[in-house]
Scaffold this active site. Sequence first.
Site, PDB file in Angstrom:
ATOM      1  N   GLU B 102       0.823  -1.207   0.000  1.00  0.00           N
ATOM      2  CA  GLU B 102       0.000   0.000   0.000  1.00  0.00           C
ATOM      3  C   GLU B 102       0.857   1.257   0.000  1.00  0.00           C
ATOM      4  O   GLU B 102       1.949   1.257   0.570  1.00  0.00           O
ATOM      5  CB  GLU B 102      -0.864   0.020   1.268  1.00  0.00           C
ATOM      6  CG  GLU B 102      -2.192  -0.657   1.109  1.00  0.00           C
ATOM      7  CD  GLU B 102      -3.238   0.243   0.459  1.00  0.00           C
ATOM      8  OE1 GLU B 102      -2.978   0.725  -0.656  1.00  0.00           O
ATOM      9  OE2 GLU B 102      -4.290   0.476   1.047  1.00  0.00           O
ATOM     10  N   ASP B 103       0.338   2.324  -0.565  1.00  0.00           N
ATOM     11  CA  ASP B 103       1.077   3.588  -0.532  1.00  0.00           C
ATOM     12  C   ASP B 103       0.882   4.244   0.846  1.00  0.00           C
ATOM     13  O   ASP B 103       1.839   4.624   1.505  1.00  0.00           O
ATOM     14  CB  ASP B 103       0.658   4.529  -1.664  1.00  0.00           C
ATOM     15  CG  ASP B 103      -0.852   4.691  -1.792  1.00  0.00           C
ATOM     16  OD1 ASP B 103      -1.286   5.524  -2.611  1.00  0.00           O
ATOM     17  OD2 ASP B 103      -1.616   3.975  -1.096  1.00  0.00           O
ATOM     18  N   ASP B 106      -4.586   5.675   6.138  1.00  0.00           N
ATOM     19  CA  ASP B 106      -4.985   6.690   7.117  1.00  0.00           C
ATOM     20  C   ASP B 106      -6.123   6.215   8.014  1.00  0.00           C
ATOM     21  O   ASP B 106      -5.833   5.656   9.069  1.00  0.00           O
ATOM     22  CB  ASP B 106      -5.176   8.103   6.559  1.00  0.00           C
ATOM     23  CG  ASP B 106      -6.112   8.235   5.382  1.00  0.00           C
ATOM     24  OD1 ASP B 106      -5.726   8.940   4.442  1.00  0.00           O
ATOM     25  OD2 ASP B 106      -7.208   7.651   5.406  1.00  0.00           O
ATOM     26  N   THR B 110     -10.764   1.462   4.438  1.00  0.00           N
ATOM     27  CA  THR B 110     -10.672   0.756   3.158  1.00  0.00           C
ATOM     28  C   THR B 110      -9.781  -0.468   3.291  1.00  0.00           C
ATOM     29  O   THR B 110     -10.133  -1.554   2.829  1.00  0.00           O
ATOM     30  CB  THR B 110     -10.122   1.687   2.058  1.00  0.00           C
ATOM     31  OG1 THR B 110     -10.931   2.843   1.994  1.00  0.00           O
ATOM     32  CG2 THR B 110     -10.095   0.994   0.711  1.00  0.00           C
ATOM     33  N   LEU B 111      -8.651  -0.299   3.940  1.00  0.00           N
ATOM     34  CA  LEU B 111      -7.720  -1.410   4.116  1.00  0.00           C
ATOM     35  C   LEU B 111      -8.381  -2.552   4.872  1.00  0.00           C
ATOM     36  O   LEU B 111      -8.292  -3.714   4.482  1.00  0.00           O
ATOM     37  CB  LEU B 111      -6.457  -0.952   4.847  1.00  0.00           C
ATOM     38  CG  LEU B 111      -5.414  -2.032   5.134  1.00  0.00           C
ATOM     39  CD1 LEU B 111      -4.941  -2.710   3.850  1.00  0.00           C
ATOM     40  CD2 LEU B 111      -4.230  -1.447   5.890  1.00  0.00           C
ATOM     41  N   LYS B 134      -0.447   7.257   8.319  1.00  0.00           N
ATOM     42  CA  LYS B 134      -0.937   8.490   8.956  1.00  0.00           C
ATOM     43  C   LYS B 134      -1.672   8.042  10.214  1.00  0.00           C
ATOM     44  O   LYS B 134      -2.904   8.063  10.281  1.00  0.00           O
ATOM     45  CB  LYS B 134      -1.919   9.213   8.019  1.00  0.00           C
ATOM     46  CG  LYS B 134      -1.329  10.338   7.224  1.00  0.00           C
ATOM     47  CD  LYS B 134      -2.431  11.208   6.637  1.00  0.00           C
ATOM     48  CE  LYS B 134      -1.882  12.079   5.518  1.00  0.00           C
ATOM     49  NZ  LYS B 134      -2.950  12.810   4.835  1.00  0.00           N
ATOM     50  N   PHE B 155      -1.286  16.921   4.043  1.00  0.00           N
ATOM     51  CA  PHE B 155      -1.755  16.613   2.701  1.00  0.00           C
ATOM     52  C   PHE B 155      -0.530  16.316   1.818  1.00  0.00           C
ATOM     53  O   PHE B 155       0.141  17.225   1.362  1.00  0.00           O
ATOM     54  CB  PHE B 155      -2.537  17.837   2.206  1.00  0.00           C
ATOM     55  CG  PHE B 155      -3.341  17.632   0.943  1.00  0.00           C
ATOM     56  CD1 PHE B 155      -4.194  18.642   0.513  1.00  0.00           C
ATOM     57  CD2 PHE B 155      -3.250  16.478   0.179  1.00  0.00           C
ATOM     58  CE1 PHE B 155      -4.950  18.493  -0.651  1.00  0.00           C
ATOM     59  CE2 PHE B 155      -3.987  16.310  -0.982  1.00  0.00           C
ATOM     60  CZ  PHE B 155      -4.837  17.335  -1.394  1.00  0.00           C
ATOM     61  N   ARG B 168       2.392  12.030  -9.528  1.00  0.00           N
ATOM     62  CA  ARG B 168       2.739  10.711  -8.987  1.00  0.00           C
ATOM     63  C   ARG B 168       4.209  10.390  -9.265  1.00  0.00           C
ATOM     64  O   ARG B 168       4.813   9.584  -8.560  1.00  0.00           O
ATOM     65  CB  ARG B 168       1.881   9.606  -9.619  1.00  0.00           C
ATOM     66  CG  ARG B 168       0.385   9.668  -9.308  1.00  0.00           C
ATOM     67  CD  ARG B 168      -0.310   8.428  -9.856  1.00  0.00           C
ATOM     68  NE  ARG B 168      -1.762   8.550  -9.939  1.00  0.00           N
ATOM     69  CZ  ARG B 168      -2.610   8.209  -8.975  1.00  0.00           C
ATOM     70  NH1 ARG B 168      -2.157   7.755  -7.821  1.00  0.00           N
ATOM     71  NH2 ARG B 168      -3.907   8.332  -9.163  1.00  0.00           N
TER      72      ARG B 168
END
Lengths: 185, 184
Positions: B102-103, B106, B110-111, B134, B155, B168
């Site tokens: 994963e990048d 937070d 979702t994960l 995060k 951010f 990116r």
Amino acid sequence: MQDYREFLDEILFMPEVIARRVAELGAQISADFQGEELLVVCLLKGALTFTANLTPHITVPQTLDCMSLSSYGIGHYASSGNVRVNLDLQTNIEGRNVLLVEDIVDSGRTLDHVLRMLRTREPKSLKVCVLLDKKERREVAVEVDYLGFEIPDKYVFGYGIDIDEHYRHLPFIATADLRRYRRPT
Amino acid sequence: MQPYTAILSEILIDASTLQKRVAELGAQISQDYAGLDLLLLCILRGGVVFLVDLMRHITVPHAVDFMAISSYGVGARASSGSVRLILDLQTDIQDRHVLLVEDIVDSGNTLAYVLELLRTRNPATLKVCALLDKKARRQVNVPIDYCGFVIPDKFVFGYGLDLDEYYRNLPFVAVVDETRYPPR
């Protein structure tokens, strides 16, 4: 394309018989979901015909969505049953009453995995409506809430169910003698 | 689109620090998965840059597969984490040793959902390697077995992470200057 009459073994269900049963199922589903809203989920492609003929008999407010799945390792003798999502639902099923519509269930592995996957999305309820049940082939227990017909372990086609993508359009459900079937070139 | 210099507040993690840490993670993973058939699983598109750099430091034989997901949009409750599968894995992960790359993590919603979904397919093992954590924004407890950096709630963009699909490609992780982005 080969004429189906060359490999037709027997017609299991004529159009009128199917139509009558589909109407009964629709009425039963309508009664069970009275006062509720329903999300009908059609499993492409085999359940298309069944779904399109069933939903006019469902009288409760409803929306329709489609999913396309395939099993991993097609052709493997011992399938894990895991399913790959080729096309996912557009709808978030969280808190929704979901009616999954399938053409045929045999080992139950695929259906079991689909249900497990859908349950992770926390629908309010999750029911299954299957047109044909090949009960003898069951390996995994799955709950079928609405069933069209129980059938023997024979190769069937018609009414949405294909042989090599063909013959889905036929209005009856029939068995095929595969010895007389020629694969399209 | 503006050059990144116009919207940059600070470089949070520079290129050489990133590369050094990625190499360390790769070495650790190589050690932990020695003798095992590893499958790296990356969720498009943010994790791709990290994945490619990481792979080069993983010395055990491994395969790679991808998923693409999206939120449901209108009516979706962010807290459920439930996402729509745009592209599902080609690989059957039954009995596989899966490492999700994963990048950034937070809220973890979702994960958590993706892990639950993958678990229904009965992998042998399922672990997570995240470049950025995060931690302050976490709403649900999710395991991060290999973590690049714990970062503050800023951010960020670059190194795979986008700002409206751009940037990116930058080799570092930067913080946006929100007074200058989005442009007026």
